[in-house]
Scaffold this active site. Structure first.
Site, PDB file in Angstrom:
ATOM      1  N   HIS A 126     112.530  57.355  48.844  1.00 14.34           N
ATOM      2  CA  HIS A 126     113.893  56.495  49.132  1.00 14.34           C
ATOM      3  C   HIS A 126     112.884  55.433  50.084  1.00 14.34           C
ATOM      4  O   HIS A 126     112.602  55.924  51.120  1.00 14.34           O
ATOM      5  CB  HIS A 126     115.095  56.903  49.433  1.00 14.34           C
ATOM      6  N   GLU A 130     119.351  55.695  49.746  1.00 16.28           N
ATOM      7  CA  GLU A 130     119.659  56.863  49.501  1.00 16.28           C
ATOM      8  C   GLU A 130     120.765  57.305  50.898  1.00 16.28           C
ATOM      9  O   GLU A 130     121.605  58.258  50.718  1.00 16.28           O
ATOM     10  CB  GLU A 130     118.510  57.773  49.653  1.00 16.28           C
ATOM     11  N   HIS A 143     116.590  61.725  61.028  1.00 17.55           N
ATOM     12  CA  HIS A 143     117.605  60.642  61.592  1.00 17.55           C
ATOM     13  C   HIS A 143     117.775  60.580  62.864  1.00 17.55           C
ATOM     14  O   HIS A 143     118.625  60.346  63.400  1.00 17.55           O
ATOM     15  CB  HIS A 143     119.241  61.302  61.103  1.00 17.55           C
TER      16      HIS A 143
HETATM   17 ZN   LIG Z   1     115.766  61.179  52.763  1.00 14.98          ZN
END
Ligand SMILES: [Zn+2]
Length: 465
Positions: free
Chosen positions: A283, A329, A428
């Site tokens: 993604h 995503e 993240h």
């Molecule tokens: Zn991912």
């Protein structure tokens, strides 16, 4: 170079033709698995081509340095899509195009969280994706620290008017991520004003991890943020001492109307059965922090590499190999849904779908979901990767973006599996940058995907038959 590659291809086709009888069937085991021998030579060339340069890593560096992170709806994601299309054309891939998907546009804005009583301490925080914002002056309230949903339920009478902090130690992602995704609404259902979540990741260096929350329909939408493990630990110590803790949270987060985005598609058209498709994918969108290098720029580049390597070596398999770089995503999954809807009539012709979204560290093999017969074949193909240590076939094999198509089309699913020791440390976060990725390991990931995709696309029999 072209001359040599062309000559080898002719030789290859001859070998493939001569071994065609012996190639049937691939899955009975024993001595008659010679079909795979025809693939030792092209597999060796793909591995050699991938690992003889740092091309994949350099391409990821260009993506992450010149474009950076790529949240859905951002100008950066639009630039990344344009760049990928131009680069795929430059690679000489077939049928390069975009496929439209409408995506949510979540905007973080300025944000902060600080302890204001018993003494002032700013916290290291990141608002959770899809969160609503606070009123302009923020939310200031007493904090209730809990470790689990069970403890929240037990203390439900204390929740109203407070900020709930979920402080569960990280065990693994699957176990703890629900505190982030469902925690805010659980707290809101008892009257909480906002939620803080200990970052879902192993303890780092005061690094908060963002990620999406999902609001329940039957609870108020309250602002929610991740805080670094050190800040959660401090709140815990204060709570354990019986301190009255007051926190102030300010977040400008909001949704703008949906905007148009796209999946990027490129192909090596099959030479005999072009209508049958093997999809490899990653993604292209990311969170709006760090550079989206590991999640999932790397997955995009190594799956795309499979096609570039085939093209560079003049290897055109029997079936089509298609790379898809998904949009959205992280906070919507609209790219995967759009592909399923736009390719509904073609799903039955999808031989396999692969997604790489666990990082591009040292590859160990693949997760696979499909019939036992298909699994045996995939295991045999993976023996071609023993030299680079990527021959394990495990269960699993899902992917958030391939999921909708895999489920609806009953398509065999595959995931690239890699050494998982570093992934969740940077997941993240602002630390998701390319310096965490080793060029040699990344090249081996590309080689693994290339060999698997090439053989599945080229085998005389369709996978599973
Ligand atoms: Zn991912």
């Amino acid at each position: 170079m072209m001359q040599r590659a062309g000559g080898t291809l002719v030789l290859l086709l001859l070998v493939a033709a001569l071994t065609h009888v012996a190639a049937q069937p691939p899955h009975t085991g024993g001595a008659r698995t010679t079909w795979i021998d025809a693939y030792r030579e092209p597999a060796g060339r793909l591995i050699g081509e991938a690992t003889s340069s740092t091309f994949a890593w350099q391409r990821l560096a260009i993506l992450t340095d010149t474009i950076g992170n790529r949240l859905s709806g951002s100008a950066a994601l639009d630039r990344a899509i344009e760049w990928a299309v131009a680069e795929m054309k430059r690679d000489g891939l077939d049928n390069v195009h975009t496929e439209k998907a409408m995506v949510p546009k979540w905007v973080r804005g300025a944000e902060s969280a600080e302890i204001v009583e018993p003494v002032q301490h700013p916290m290291s925080m990141l608002g959770l994706g899809n969160s609503v914002g606070t009123p302009r002056d923020g939310i200031r309230a007493e904090v209730l620290v809990v470790h689990s949903f069970e403890e929240l339920d037990a203390k439900s009478s204390l929740v109203r008017g407070r900020i709930v902090c979920f402080n569960a130690p990280f065990t693994n992602y699957g176990e703890t991520v629900r505190l982030r995704s469902a925690g805010p609404s659980r707290a809101a259902s008892y009257g909480a004003l906002a939620a803080l979540v200990r970052s879902i990741g192993p303890d780092g260096l005061r690094t908060p991890h963002t990620g999406a929350l999902q609001y329940a329909n039957d609870a108020a939408k309250i602002p929610a943020a991740a805080i670094a493990s050190e800040d959660a630990d401090r709140l815990q110590r204060m709570a354990d001492r019986g301190d009255r803790i007051v926190v102030q949270v300010k977040m400008e987060a909001r949704f703008d109307p949906d905007v148009e985005s796209a999946n990027v598609v490129g192909e090596i058209r099959g030479r005999e059965r072009p209508e049958e498709v093997v999809v490899v994918s990653g993604h292209l969108d990311s969170w709006d922090v760090g550079a989206g290098a590991t999640d999932d720029g790397g997955g995009c580049i190594v799956t795309w590499e499979a096609l570039r390597l085939m093209k560079a070596l003049n290897l055109r398999p029997r079936r089509t190999v298609r790379v898809v770089l998904w949009t959205n995503e992280e906070n919507g999954g609209r790219g995967g849904l759009a592909y399923r809807d736009q390719h509904r009539g073609e799903l039955a012709q999808h031989v396999m779908m692969l997604e790489s979204d666990s990082g591009v560290f040292r590859p160990t093999g693949f997760g696979f979901s499909g019939s036992d017969r298909a699994r045996e074949t995939v295991k045999t193909i993976a023996t071609l990767l023993a030299g680079i240590g990527a021959s394990q076939i495990s269960t699993g094999g899902g992917g958030a973006d391939i999921g909708p198509s895999v489920q609806e089309g009953h398509i065999p699913g595959m995931s690239l599996e890699v050494d998982g020791s570093k992934y969740f440390l940077i997941h993240h976060t602002q630390a998701d940058t390319i310096d965490k990725i080793d060029p040699v390991e990344m090249a081996k990931c590309a080689a693994s995907v290339a060999v698997m995709a090439y053989v599945v696309a080229d085998m005389p029999r369709r996978l599973g038959e």
